[in-house]
Design an enzyme around this catalytic site. Structure first.
Site, PDB file in Angstrom:
ATOM      1  N   CYS A  18       0.502  -0.784  -0.156  1.00  0.00           N
ATOM      2  CA  CYS A  18      -0.189   0.291  -0.080  1.00  0.00           C
ATOM      3  C   CYS A  18       0.861   1.009   0.249  1.00  0.00           C
ATOM      4  CB  CYS A  18      -0.388  -0.090   1.143  1.00  0.00           C
ATOM      5  SG  CYS A  18      -0.123  -0.678   2.487  1.00  0.00           S
ATOM      6  N   HIS A  81      -2.171   7.081   4.657  1.00  0.00           N
ATOM      7  CA  HIS A  81      -0.363   6.381   4.583  1.00  0.00           C
ATOM      8  C   HIS A  81       1.194   6.331   4.461  1.00  0.00           C
ATOM      9  CE1 HIS A  81      -0.934   1.932   5.075  1.00  0.00           C
ATOM     10  NE2 HIS A  81      -0.613   2.253   6.456  1.00  0.00           N
ATOM     11  N   ASP A 228      -3.604  -0.255  -4.654  1.00  0.00           N
ATOM     12  CA  ASP A 228      -2.717  -0.129  -4.275  1.00  0.00           C
ATOM     13  C   ASP A 228      -2.041  -1.393  -5.233  1.00  0.00           C
ATOM     14  OD1 ASP A 228      -3.708  -1.251  -2.995  1.00  0.00           O
ATOM     15  OD2 ASP A 228      -3.282   0.469  -1.304  1.00  0.00           O
ATOM     16  N   ASN A 229      -2.478  -2.562  -4.895  1.00  0.00           N
ATOM     17  CA  ASN A 229      -1.661  -3.615  -4.716  1.00  0.00           C
ATOM     18  C   ASN A 229      -3.058  -5.282  -5.177  1.00  0.00           C
ATOM     19  OD1 ASN A 229      -1.861  -2.763  -1.779  1.00  0.00           O
ATOM     20  ND2 ASN A 229      -2.847  -4.299  -1.974  1.00  0.00           N
TER      21      ASN A 229
END
Length: 412
Positions: A18, A81, A228-229
């Site tokens: 992330c 994050h 994001d992943n």
């Protein structure tokens, strides 16, 4: 909501985790350039959990900072994050408004040494997950996605009323474990709690698009949906599924970094199209600047390319895709071919059999999914990703196809 979209089947994040991915999106630069990588050990991903004190470097020029030059007002809603200390929070890096958290909704902790994750409205803490923003961990009930939705709709409406161009970075985290959904969607999906969260996310995106239509700004608004992943296969039934792709989050196999890429811009982007342009999350940085009439910074390397020629005219641009895991370039893709210079899935747990991989639940490809870090720099392991998206059948190193592929990849 029924929408007209164009999608890319070959879209990638910049890292299988992330924080580095989000840093790449905001900066247009690979994590190895923007500082979101670790040198503590070889090929280890880096991120900023609550116990870490670091964050995005002040040298990086982030997308909302640059959009200010064209008069844009920016807001992030949900998970940031990129650092949770004051100097790393969104309002210090170009955003005008913030509602959400510097971290994911892990917990509950409620301990003096590790308190519950704080939630912010702009630069003020307005409570904490679990303590003030309820998440019932046992049942997965929470109204937080609806709060994020209303924050987003209110921002859009206020900017349209003020006739101000805007950038909304809407980043909910309900599909991240521990998953949650509001009462409207709780126990509604046959896929369980994770399915409930996905259903609610679909509903929220639909509401956002409907609001753009109702305010009659849909034909002036570019929307892009991605992740994001890859799905966290180690979460098993509480996590997602990466379909035909190998493994998932934390790895540089296709399942860890290949993402949905869905573009929406009525009247400009032709609907119902699928492009096989290789795209990355960093391209959204450069593309957004292009649409705003802003040139990317010229004093640094920018890894993202402008996708407007592809999205609007269907043009295909030759470019590589890099697969980094921490400080190591694990693989590169050029056209149909992906060359692995390093192979590594995860270290073997003490009580795990040799054939078990938590990052690749139920998947085992001999000599490809491996517990030890294996250096293949001298003779990369190559796959034709178009023909073999599951990375099950490496090309023979003496085959004409392998030699032709490496002739193109090696100079990159």
């Amino acid at each position: 909501a029924v929408v007209s979209t164009q999608s890319t089947g070959d879209f990638y994040t910049a890292n299988p985790l992330c924080s580095p991915s989000r840093a790449a999106l905001m900066s247009g630069r690979l994590p190895i350039r923007n500082g979101f990588y670790s040198t503590n050990a070889h090929a280890r991903n880096a991120y900023t959990p609550q116990v870490m004190v670091g964050g995005i470097h002040e040298y990086e020029q982030l997308l909302p900072e640059l959009l200010k030059d064209a008069g844009y007002k920016s807001k992030i809603i949900g998970k940031w994050h990129l650092g949770h200390r004051d100097q790393y929070l969104p309002l210090r890096h170009g955003f005008d408004e913030f509602f959400g958290s510097g971290n994911c909704h892990f917990g509950p902790y409620n301990d003096v040494n590790q308190p519950n994750i704080p939630v912010y409205k702009n630069d003020k803490m307005v409570g904490r997950y679990y303590t003030n923003f309820t998440i019932v961990k046992g049942t997965g009930e929470s109204n937080i996605s609806q709060i994020f939705l209303e924050e987003g709709l209110s921002f859009i409406e206020s900017q349209v009323k003020a006739e101000t161009p805007f950038f909304l970075y809407w980043t909910p985290d309900a599909t991240h474990g521990p998953t949650y959904a509001s009462p409207m969607f709780h126990n509604k999906s046959i896929r369980g709690r994770y399915g409930d969260a996905v259903m609610e996310m679909d509903y929220c995106v639909g509401r956002i698009l409907d609001t753009l239509r109702q305010l009659q700004v849909d034909q002036d608004t570019f929307v892009f949906f991605t992740s994001d992943n890859g799905a966290a296969t180690y979460s098993k039934i509480q996590g997602g599924d990466n379909g035909p792709f190998l493994c998932g989050k934390e790895t540089t196999y296709e399942g860890g970094m290949r993402e949905p890429g869905i573009a929406w811009w009525p009247g400009t982007i032709k609907p119902g199209q699928i492009t096989h342009q290789l795209g990355t999350i960093m391209d959204l940085f450069t593309t957004s600047l292009s649409l705003a009439g802003i040139k990317p910074p010229s004093d640094r390397i920018i890894d993202g390319i402008d996708l407007t020629p592809t999205l609007i005219a269907g043009n295909i641009q030759d470019r590589p895709v890099w697969y980094y895991r921490g400080d190591e370039m694990m693989a590169v893709r050029v056209g149909a071919y992906k060359a692995h210079y390093w192979l590594w899935t995860e270290f073997k747990g003490k009580k795990q059999p040799e054939t078990y991989f938590s990052f690749c639940q139920g998947q085992l490809v001999p000599n490809v999914t491996v517990h030890d870090q294996v250096n293949h720099t001298a003779d990369p392991v190559v796959f034709n990703i178009n023909r073999d998206p599951g990375e099950k059948y490496p090309l023979g190193q003496h085959s004409a196809e392998y030699k032709a592929a490496m002739k193109v990849i090696s100079p990159i």
